[in-house]
Design a protein around this motif. Structure first.
Motif, short mmCIF file in Angstrom:
data_model
loop_
_atom_site.label_atom_id
_atom_site.label_comp_id
_atom_site.label_asym_id
_atom_site.label_seq_id
_atom_site.Cartn_x
_atom_site.Cartn_y
_atom_site.Cartn_z
N ALA A 52 0.83 -1.22 0.00
CA ALA A 52 0.00 0.00 0.00
C ALA A 52 0.86 1.25 0.00
CB ALA A 52 -0.96 0.00 1.19
N VAL A 53 2.00 1.19 -0.65
CA VAL A 53 2.88 2.35 -0.79
C VAL A 53 3.80 2.12 -1.98
CG1 VAL A 53 4.71 1.45 0.72
CG2 VAL A 53 4.43 3.93 0.45
N GLU A 54 4.14 3.20 -2.69
CA GLU A 54 5.08 3.10 -3.80
C GLU A 54 6.50 3.24 -3.27
OE1 GLU A 54 6.10 6.12 -7.25
OE2 GLU A 54 4.34 4.93 -7.81
N LEU A 55 7.38 2.37 -3.68
CA LEU A 55 8.76 2.43 -3.24
C LEU A 55 9.44 3.65 -3.85
CD1 LEU A 55 9.67 -1.35 -3.70
CD2 LEU A 55 9.17 -0.16 -1.55
N PRO A 56 10.47 4.20 -3.19
CA PRO A 56 11.21 5.34 -3.75
C PRO A 56 11.74 5.01 -5.15
CG PRO A 56 11.76 5.07 -1.45
CD PRO A 56 10.92 3.88 -1.82
N ALA A 57 11.74 6.02 -6.02
CA ALA A 57 12.02 5.81 -7.44
C ALA A 57 13.36 5.16 -7.71
CB ALA A 57 11.93 7.15 -8.18
N GLU A 58 14.41 5.57 -6.99
CA GLU A 58 15.73 5.02 -7.28
C GLU A 58 15.80 3.52 -6.98
OE1 GLU A 58 18.16 9.16 -6.36
OE2 GLU A 58 18.58 7.39 -5.18
N TYR A 59 15.18 3.12 -5.88
CA TYR A 59 15.20 1.70 -5.52
C TYR A 59 14.31 0.89 -6.44
CZ TYR A 59 14.65 -2.54 -2.67
OH TYR A 59 14.61 -3.84 -2.23
N ARG A 60 13.14 1.41 -6.76
CA ARG A 60 12.23 0.64 -7.62
C ARG A 60 12.83 0.46 -9.01
NH1 ARG A 60 7.90 2.69 -10.44
NH2 ARG A 60 6.45 1.33 -9.34
N SER A 61 13.58 1.46 -9.51
CA SER A 61 14.21 1.30 -10.82
C SER A 61 15.32 0.25 -10.75
CB SER A 61 14.77 2.64 -11.31
OG SER A 61 15.85 3.09 -10.51
#
Length: 230
Positions: A52-61
């Protein structure tokens, strides 16, 4: 290079894995330079839906382009795994991540020590005649551990790796420090502290991972040059 471009990393890890001095890099015996397969976009979507949360962009990439765990700082990145239809992170200390509260804000921006205001432990005069912990000593450490290791202090933190001796580093998922790396030094009564770059800026996932990778390459190259001069 843009922050979300990880295209060079797989080849760099592959070269390190075959370098004669690769085993001298701290923690390499733990991850052995192996990286686990990246997540698919559908897997990442399912993971974030469960959290129920989006991971920070750098880690998700990184998860999408490099891998879901493996070779990385210290003893390696904790692995994202799907078991019984549920996603979680696996590793020594990964269980410290409360998946149910990752979407709740980690409220801190400055270092803090949950045990800082506790009284000093009983001195040796409170030991019994055989030098064993007495009831006062036991009671003190029970109180200390209940305060220092309370799960409330790590709400919004995703633990990513361990450095040995119960020292760990985590990524802030929610709150004012979202996207920053923090150290959990509670094992030595040091509390929690944000990581910073040499210029004083907060350390994000990209600089954290790439900083480790740069240092690993420099260390192995330096050792090879040293051996060649012998």
């Amino acid at each position: 290079m843009i922050l979300s471009d990880w295209s060079d990393v797989p080849d760099r890890l592959a070269r390190l894995s075959t370098h004669p001095s690769a085993g001298t890099v701290f923690g390499a015996n733990g991850h052995q330079w192996r990286r686990e397969p990246p997540l698919t976009t559908n897997e990442l979507a399912e993971l974030e839906s469960q959290l129920a949360v989006e991971l920070p962009a750098e880690y998700r990439s990184f998860l999408l382009q490099v891998g879901r765990g493996g070779a990385g700082p210290a003893y390696g990145l904790f692995s994202v795994q799907r078991v019984g239809g549920r996603w979680h992170w696996a590793g020594d200390g990964a269980e410290l991540t409360d998946l149910e509260t990752l979407g709740q804000p980690f409220p801190h921006t400055d270092a803090f020590n949950p045990a800082a205001d506790l009284p000093d432990p009983p001195d040796e005069a409170d030991f019994d005649s055989e030098g064993k912990f007495n009831e006062a000593e036991d009671a003190y450490w029970q109180q200390h551990d209940a305060v220092a290791f309370s799960p409330e202090h790590s709400i919004g933190l995703l633990y990513l790796c361990h450095l040995g001796c119960a020292y760990r580093e985590a990524l802030v998922i929610s709150g004012p420090a979202r996207g920053q790396l923090w150290a959990d030094d509670t094992a030595s009564d040091g509390g929690f502290r944000p990581l910073h770059e040499p210029d004083g800026t907060p350390t994000g996932f990209t600089r954290w991972y790439r900083g480790w990778l740069d240092q690993a390459e420099e260390q192995t190259q330096s050792r090879s040059s040293h051996n060649a001069r012998k």
